[in-house]
Design a protein around this motif. Structure first.
Motif, PDB file in Angstrom:
ATOM      1  N   GLU A   1       0.816  -1.216   0.000  1.00 51.50           N
ATOM      2  CA  GLU A   1       0.000   0.000   0.000  1.00 51.50           C
ATOM      3  C   GLU A   1       0.851   1.267   0.000  1.00 51.50           C
TER       4      GLU A   1
ATOM      5  N   TRP B   1       1.229   2.875  -3.350  1.00 48.10           N
ATOM      6  CA  TRP B   1       0.022   3.347  -4.032  1.00 48.10           C
ATOM      7  C   TRP B   1      -0.126   4.866  -4.005  1.00 48.10           C
TER       8      TRP B   1
ATOM      9  N   HIS C   1      -1.913   6.979  -6.712  1.00 45.22           N
ATOM     10  CA  HIS C   1      -2.771   6.097  -7.503  1.00 45.22           C
ATOM     11  C   HIS C   1      -4.238   6.249  -7.087  1.00 45.22           C
TER      12      HIS C   1
ATOM     13  N   VAL D   1      -6.844  -1.213  -7.453  1.00 47.75           N
ATOM     14  CA  VAL D   1      -5.867  -0.137  -7.501  1.00 47.75           C
ATOM     15  C   VAL D   1      -5.447   0.065  -8.947  1.00 47.75           C
TER      16      VAL D   1
END
Length: 271
Positions: free
Chosen positions: A183, A186, A189, A270
């Motif tokens: 994570e 990310w 994103h 994601v």
């Protein structure tokens, strides 16, 4: 690999008990509905900032009574009843206080209890304050929801050498599926949340998925070192993470781009 929401949680009153949820509303441009709306403040500081009004703007951390400053708050079990705006407080399995957080009489009843409980901590007596619309008393100043990864919690257990309850991190969304610490990659994103089976999660005004944008990785907060069952400070997470992992970030703060209702079990994608 399929990612999904394993748990949802909000904290109606800063530093007090988590409220697990099956469904939660994420508000566009804001956070999780009902999260960190109330707080216990040092009476002297809150009155200086807002006079006699309980509805108040964001206060500096030093004006609030926090779990890291007062770990014994974790020994209380508080329950928030949405329809009534009522909070009950239990100590040792027995209800010791109850009051409507939105009404002066209800707040006074609760403040009397916390005044005795926190007599060595609260400056000027504890006072229950209410965040202005659009604001909260969460640690992060930027509106959003905090997301953590169950696999990263397990990796913290590895370096800490003991079980770690995910509620220590006072996050809103716990997800299953990613590799540990995935994570943190990310940031920048977009995350889209759809109902299990691929259907968009519920959202007023149309069938769009709930959409988040990952803004930043969150540093681990000292409150996470407090055992949520015993109220003891039993972990040195900052040291354990830096030595064992080479960083002290845990979870990510997400901006709510398109809000709506999310549910445990929903699919997380994601982009």
């Amino acid at each position: 690999m399929t990612l999904h929401i394993a748990a949802l949680c909000r904290f109606p009153v800063k530093a007090l008990s988590p409220q697990p949820l099956e469904h939660a509303v994420l508000e566009t441009g804001g956070g999780m509905q009902g999260d960190h709306v109330f707080a216990l403040a040092h009476g002297a500081a809150s009155r200086a900032a807002g006079g006699g009004d309980a509805v108040i703007g964001r206060l500096p951390r030093t004006s609030l009574i926090t779990l890291s400053d007062c770990p014994k708050l974790a020994t209380l079990r508080t329950r928030f009843i949405d329809q009534l705006n009522v909070m009950t407080v239990e100590r040792g399995g027995r209800q010791v206080a109850r009051g409507d957080l939105t009404q002066p009489v209800g707040r006074a009843m609760l403040e009397d209890f916390f005044g005795a409980f926190l007599k060595e901590t609260a400056r000027g007596g504890p006072r229950i304050v209410i965040a202005k619309p659009g604001e909260t008393f969460a640690n992060h100043e930027t509106p959003g929801v905090v997301l953590i990864n169950r696999a990263s919690v397990a990796d913290i257990e590895r370096v800490a050498g003991k079980p770690v309850d995910p509620t220590r991190f006072r996050a809103n969304v716990l997800i299953d599926g990613p590799q540990p610490w995935q994570e943190l990659d990310w940031v920048g994103h977009t995350i889209r949340i759809t109902a299990a089976g691929g259907q968009p999660s519920s959202i007023s005004g149309g069938p769009r998925p709930v959409t988040l944008r990952v803004r930043e990785a969150m540093p681990v907060h000292p409150a996470a070192e407090v055992n949520p069952e015993t109220g003891e400070v039993d972990l040195n997470l900052d040291k354990a993470m830096k030595q064992g992992l080479g960083h002290d970030h845990f979870g990510v703060l997400c901006e709510v781009v398109d809000g709506g209702t999310v549910t445990t079990g929903d699919t997380v994608m994601v982009e």
